[in-house]
Write a protein that holds these residues in place. Sequence first.
Motif, mmCIF file in Angstrom:
data_model
loop_
_atom_site.group_PDB
_atom_site.id
_atom_site.type_symbol
_atom_site.label_atom_id
_atom_site.label_comp_id
_atom_site.label_asym_id
_atom_site.label_seq_id
_atom_site.Cartn_x
_atom_site.Cartn_y
_atom_site.Cartn_z
ATOM 1 N N ASP A 1 0.827 -1.218 0.000
ATOM 2 C CA ASP A 1 0.000 0.000 0.000
ATOM 3 C C ASP A 1 0.858 1.263 0.000
ATOM 4 O O ASP A 1 0.537 2.248 -0.680
ATOM 5 N N GLU B 1 -1.792 -3.250 -8.583
ATOM 6 C CA GLU B 1 -2.953 -2.588 -9.172
ATOM 7 C C GLU B 1 -3.921 -3.643 -9.706
ATOM 8 O O GLU B 1 -3.570 -4.817 -9.847
ATOM 9 N N GLU B 2 -5.122 -3.191 -9.982
ATOM 10 C CA GLU B 2 -6.169 -4.093 -10.457
ATOM 11 C C GLU B 2 -5.713 -4.860 -11.694
ATOM 12 O O GLU B 2 -5.143 -4.297 -12.627
ATOM 13 N N ASN B 3 -5.941 -6.190 -11.670
ATOM 14 C CA ASN B 3 -5.673 -7.108 -12.786
ATOM 15 C C ASN B 3 -4.193 -7.328 -13.070
ATOM 16 O O ASN B 3 -3.834 -7.794 -14.160
ATOM 17 N N ASP B 4 -3.340 -7.000 -12.123
ATOM 18 C CA ASP B 4 -1.929 -7.335 -12.282
ATOM 19 C C ASP B 4 -1.757 -8.851 -12.345
ATOM 20 O O ASP B 4 -2.457 -9.609 -11.650
ATOM 21 N N ARG C 1 -3.926 -12.331 -1.962
ATOM 22 C CA ARG C 1 -4.768 -12.168 -3.156
ATOM 23 C C ARG C 1 -6.230 -12.540 -2.892
ATOM 24 O O ARG C 1 -7.117 -12.162 -3.656
ATOM 25 N N TYR D 1 -7.309 -8.923 -0.953
ATOM 26 C CA TYR D 1 -6.811 -7.595 -1.312
ATOM 27 C C TYR D 1 -7.824 -6.900 -2.220
ATOM 28 O O TYR D 1 -8.384 -7.533 -3.122
ATOM 29 N N PRO D 2 -8.088 -5.610 -2.021
ATOM 30 C CA PRO D 2 -9.138 -4.921 -2.800
ATOM 31 C C PRO D 2 -8.891 -4.888 -4.302
ATOM 32 O O PRO D 2 -9.846 -4.929 -5.090
ATOM 33 N N ASP D 3 -7.626 -4.797 -4.716
ATOM 34 C CA ASP D 3 -7.299 -4.856 -6.142
ATOM 35 C C ASP D 3 -7.009 -6.304 -6.511
ATOM 36 O O ASP D 3 -6.058 -6.910 -6.006
ATOM 37 N N LYS D 4 -7.821 -6.871 -7.381
ATOM 38 C CA LYS D 4 -7.668 -8.267 -7.755
ATOM 39 C C LYS D 4 -6.396 -8.473 -8.574
ATOM 40 O O LYS D 4 -6.110 -7.710 -9.500
ATOM 41 N N PHE D 5 -5.634 -9.493 -8.219
ATOM 42 C CA PHE D 5 -4.401 -9.795 -8.953
ATOM 43 C C PHE D 5 -4.179 -11.294 -8.962
ATOM 44 O O PHE D 5 -4.758 -12.033 -8.158
#
Length: 241
Positions: free
Chosen positions: A15, A21-24, A47, A50-54
């Motif tokens: 953070d 980041e999203e979709n990493d 994963r 975490y709020p950003d999906k990766f």
Amino acid sequence: MKLQKLLSLTRQAIDAYGMIEENDKIAVGISGGKDSLTLLYALSHLRKFYPDKFDIVAVTVDLGFDNLNLEEIREFCKKLGVEYQIIKTQIAEVVFQVRKESNPCSLCAKMRKGALNDAMKELGCNKVAYAHHKDDLLESMMMSFLFEGRIHTFAPVTYLDRSGLTVIRPLLFLYEGDVKGFVKEYNLPVVKSPCPVDGSTKRENVKNLIGEINHQYPGAKARMIRAVIDDIVNPDCPPQN
């Protein structure tokens, strides 16, 4: 160290520096050592919430040593639900037999990173996660100071122009002692390095030097690490406590 603390420190670093980041799709370089296995464990659990999906994929660059057994690593990845790719190379033969390098680490690292970057592109990854922690940060600075005559260390996030890939270091808020404690607590399947110079490198010598300094001046290592983070990594940010 418990899993909750590992995830907390890992997420704090991610953070703080905007590592994910999203979709990493992130390649996690797996050497078989304690650091890379701890990083893989952390990211595989992080994963899930975490709020950003990766997504992650574990990648080992096989240098070509005959006595390397990766079956336990393969099973470990299977249990974590992580794709595992082994990249076969002849790096060991080139470095030790063809080139017969007296100081092989630099060439080996360069070739290994090249093989990993090529594999990442084929796998559709846009980022690679390295398992560097606070001790590595200080050791890299000391090596630069002693052998290059400059004060420099790696950054938490590095964009590689030539490859278009981004390097992230999610364990940057952990000490090596934290990693050792986690590996022992959760019995991670560490694989001993088959490299013939393992344990006798310049980095190992610098690690020992820092240990001697810290023994003579208790707390010196933590103060030096804080100085590196505050003055080199984050020169424009308020000092850490």
